[in-house]
Design a protein around this motif. Sequence first.
Motif, PDB file in Angstrom:
ATOM      1  N   SER A  73       0.831  -1.204   0.000  1.00 41.65           N
ATOM      2  CA  SER A  73       0.000   0.000   0.000  1.00 41.65           C
ATOM      3  C   SER A  73       0.867   1.257   0.000  1.00 41.65           C
ATOM      4  O   SER A  73       0.651   2.185  -0.792  1.00 41.65           O
ATOM      5  CB  SER A  73      -0.922  -0.008   1.218  1.00 41.65           C
ATOM      6  OG  SER A  73      -1.590   1.227   1.383  1.00 41.65           O
ATOM      7  N   ILE A  96       1.179   4.390  -2.715  1.00 40.75           N
ATOM      8  CA  ILE A  96       0.943   5.760  -2.243  1.00 40.75           C
ATOM      9  C   ILE A  96       2.141   6.652  -2.566  1.00 40.75           C
ATOM     10  O   ILE A  96       1.996   7.771  -3.075  1.00 40.75           O
ATOM     11  CB  ILE A  96       0.657   5.767  -0.727  1.00 40.75           C
ATOM     12  CG1 ILE A  96      -0.695   5.121  -0.447  1.00 40.75           C
ATOM     13  CG2 ILE A  96       0.683   7.192  -0.172  1.00 40.75           C
ATOM     14  CD1 ILE A  96      -0.982   4.901   1.026  1.00 40.75           C
ATOM     15  N   ASN A  97       3.349   6.165  -2.279  1.00 38.66           N
ATOM     16  CA  ASN A  97       4.545   6.952  -2.566  1.00 38.66           C
ATOM     17  C   ASN A  97       4.741   7.167  -4.064  1.00 38.66           C
ATOM     18  O   ASN A  97       5.242   8.208  -4.487  1.00 38.66           O
ATOM     19  CB  ASN A  97       5.782   6.273  -1.967  1.00 38.66           C
ATOM     20  CG  ASN A  97       5.859   6.432  -0.464  1.00 38.66           C
ATOM     21  OD1 ASN A  97       5.388   7.427   0.073  1.00 38.66           O
ATOM     22  ND2 ASN A  97       6.444   5.460   0.210  1.00 38.66           N
ATOM     23  N   GLN A 119       1.843   9.836  -4.949  1.00 38.98           N
ATOM     24  CA  GLN A 119       1.598  11.003  -4.117  1.00 38.98           C
ATOM     25  C   GLN A 119       2.829  11.884  -3.913  1.00 38.98           C
ATOM     26  O   GLN A 119       2.753  13.112  -4.038  1.00 38.98           O
ATOM     27  CB  GLN A 119       1.069  10.559  -2.743  1.00 38.98           C
ATOM     28  CG  GLN A 119       0.602  11.699  -1.865  1.00 38.98           C
ATOM     29  CD  GLN A 119       0.115  11.222  -0.512  1.00 38.98           C
ATOM     30  OE1 GLN A 119       0.721  11.498   0.498  1.00 38.98           O
ATOM     31  NE2 GLN A 119      -0.992  10.487  -0.499  1.00 38.98           N
ATOM     32  N   SER A 134      -4.417   6.899   6.738  1.00 44.68           N
ATOM     33  CA  SER A 134      -3.567   7.144   5.576  1.00 44.68           C
ATOM     34  C   SER A 134      -4.367   7.633   4.367  1.00 44.68           C
ATOM     35  O   SER A 134      -3.810   8.252   3.461  1.00 44.68           O
ATOM     36  CB  SER A 134      -2.773   5.886   5.211  1.00 44.68           C
ATOM     37  OG  SER A 134      -3.618   4.839   4.795  1.00 44.68           O
ATOM     38  N   THR A 135      -5.672   7.368   4.351  1.00 44.42           N
ATOM     39  CA  THR A 135      -6.496   7.900   3.257  1.00 44.42           C
ATOM     40  C   THR A 135      -6.555   9.424   3.321  1.00 44.42           C
ATOM     41  O   THR A 135      -6.741  10.086   2.288  1.00 44.42           O
ATOM     42  CB  THR A 135      -7.930   7.337   3.318  1.00 44.42           C
ATOM     43  OG1 THR A 135      -8.560   7.747   4.549  1.00 44.42           O
ATOM     44  CG2 THR A 135      -7.919   5.820   3.241  1.00 44.42           C
ATOM     45  N   THR A 157      -4.226  11.479   3.794  1.00 45.22           N
ATOM     46  CA  THR A 157      -3.073  12.134   3.174  1.00 45.22           C
ATOM     47  C   THR A 157      -3.323  12.490   1.710  1.00 45.22           C
ATOM     48  O   THR A 157      -2.572  13.268   1.119  1.00 45.22           O
ATOM     49  CB  THR A 157      -1.819  11.245   3.279  1.00 45.22           C
ATOM     50  OG1 THR A 157      -2.023  10.033   2.538  1.00 45.22           O
ATOM     51  CG2 THR A 157      -1.525  10.895   4.728  1.00 45.22           C
ATOM     52  N   ALA A 158      -4.364  11.927   1.127  1.00 49.23           N
ATOM     53  CA  ALA A 158      -4.697  12.231  -0.275  1.00 49.23           C
ATOM     54  C   ALA A 158      -5.506  13.522  -0.417  1.00 49.23           C
ATOM     55  O   ALA A 158      -5.659  14.031  -1.535  1.00 49.23           O
ATOM     56  CB  ALA A 158      -5.484  11.069  -0.887  1.00 49.23           C
ATOM     57  N   SER A 213      -4.488  16.254   6.422  1.00 53.20           N
ATOM     58  CA  SER A 213      -3.504  15.291   5.916  1.00 53.20           C
ATOM     59  C   SER A 213      -2.356  15.116   6.903  1.00 53.20           C
ATOM     60  O   SER A 213      -1.800  14.017   7.035  1.00 53.20           O
ATOM     61  CB  SER A 213      -2.970  15.738   4.555  1.00 53.20           C
ATOM     62  OG  SER A 213      -2.045  16.806   4.676  1.00 53.20           O
ATOM     63  N   SER A 241      -4.177   7.282  -4.561  1.00 58.59           N
ATOM     64  CA  SER A 241      -3.563   7.202  -3.241  1.00 58.59           C
ATOM     65  C   SER A 241      -4.568   6.786  -2.175  1.00 58.59           C
ATOM     66  O   SER A 241      -4.289   5.911  -1.342  1.00 58.59           O
ATOM     67  CB  SER A 241      -2.946   8.568  -2.888  1.00 58.59           C
ATOM     68  OG  SER A 241      -2.402   8.557  -1.588  1.00 58.59           O
ATOM     69  N   ALA A 286      -4.620   3.299   0.009  1.00 58.53           N
ATOM     70  CA  ALA A 286      -4.580   3.355   1.463  1.00 58.53           C
ATOM     71  C   ALA A 286      -5.654   2.488   2.108  1.00 58.53           C
ATOM     72  O   ALA A 286      -5.418   1.831   3.141  1.00 58.53           O
ATOM     73  CB  ALA A 286      -4.730   4.801   1.926  1.00 58.53           C
TER      74      ALA A 286
END
Length: 424
Positions: free
Chosen positions: A225, A229-230, A233, A288-289, A291-292, A314, A380, A384
């Motif tokens: 995951s 994301i990285n 994002q 973590s969701t 952060t989008a 975020s 992202s 997450a």
Amino acid sequence: MRSSLLKRAGFRWFLTGQAISLLGSSMAPIALTFAVLAAEADAGDLGVVLAARMVPLLGLVLVGGVTADRYPRRTVLLAANLGSALTQGAVAAVLLTGRYALHTVASLEFLNGVLAAFTTPALRGVVPQLVDRDQLRQANAMLGSIRNATKILGPSLAGVIVVTTGSGTALALDALTYLLAALCLARLPLTGTLPKPRSVTVWTDIRDGWSEFRRIRWVWIGTASFCVINLVQTGTWQILGPTLTKQLSGETTWGFMLSARGIGLLAASTLLYRLTITHLLRLGQLASTLTALPLLALGTRADTPWLITAALISGLGMSITGIAWETSLHEHVPGHVLSRVASYNDLLSYLTIPMGQLSVAPLTHAMGGYRLAAIAGAVSATAAVTPLASTTVRRLRAHGHTQTNTPSQSARDLRIRKRSAGPP
């Protein structure tokens, strides 16, 4: 609980060392960037210098994980911090004497990357050796507060030092922080590692670490995951974030967004210190969701208040995710393989960052910046939340809550311990 943690001399020294070291490390990138630019070097020099540190960090992190599991982590950290003090001090000397040369600075940063490859896995295995299992969440939250505070203070302090006395001075201070951190680490009451049979090679240890990484289902699911994301994002935020924000609401809004995110980081680490959470990993994946949100806000051309609010939220999500993940690793991964598992987590999580950074420009040209930001945010958020489809991730319980291992899992743990300890 805070007072009981700080009464532990070992954790107190570790916390102090981390605060000093992280402050210096948060200053270094700013100072190095301005140093290269001030030298009126070629535009590609900065990329070369930054890549020179990243390449060995990614290439040797697995060896660093093996080393941290094979030898006392205090010894590994002492050697790495003293080495970093020397190399960063050499960079500072080059800049202070006005003898900047790309090959010299890049070579020294390459050595810094080599040392960082050994420092990072060792650091991630230290905390469980210093505090009781029921204090791990509080310890990680306290360390998270220190880390987040230095992310806010360090760049500002570096900017002031660079403007007043130059980049060389800022990097000299960074070198000093490594030395001071080493003095703190020398006071850690860490025990040694399990003895290794002489026939076990580094490659065997790396392979065993991979086997353990694959065996722990929630670890590799979470790592996959973070990898996605990285990929979508980090580069989009770093490269498109300032540009799109300037187009939407001016240059100052980007600074407000970064400050708001920093406030969110600090607030969340303080909150998690006080809360008791049964399913900490589940909370971390949900967080973590969040952060989008800034990318989604940029992609939908949101107004300034919404951009700043998204950045604040975020920051909350980023901090909760980090603390939840670190605590879960510390509580559920056996200590004798913790650094190796963490090194695989680091490698696979961060390997896609350069790929994402390189793809931003062509993708922006193909579909436009706002659309790319919206798509990156959506992907992202999806990445997450996807791990929550696994019952292993959803049901993992924090320490202090009953969780029974299956007989097969217990047997695997026993075999791994015997193999790592060697013959009696």
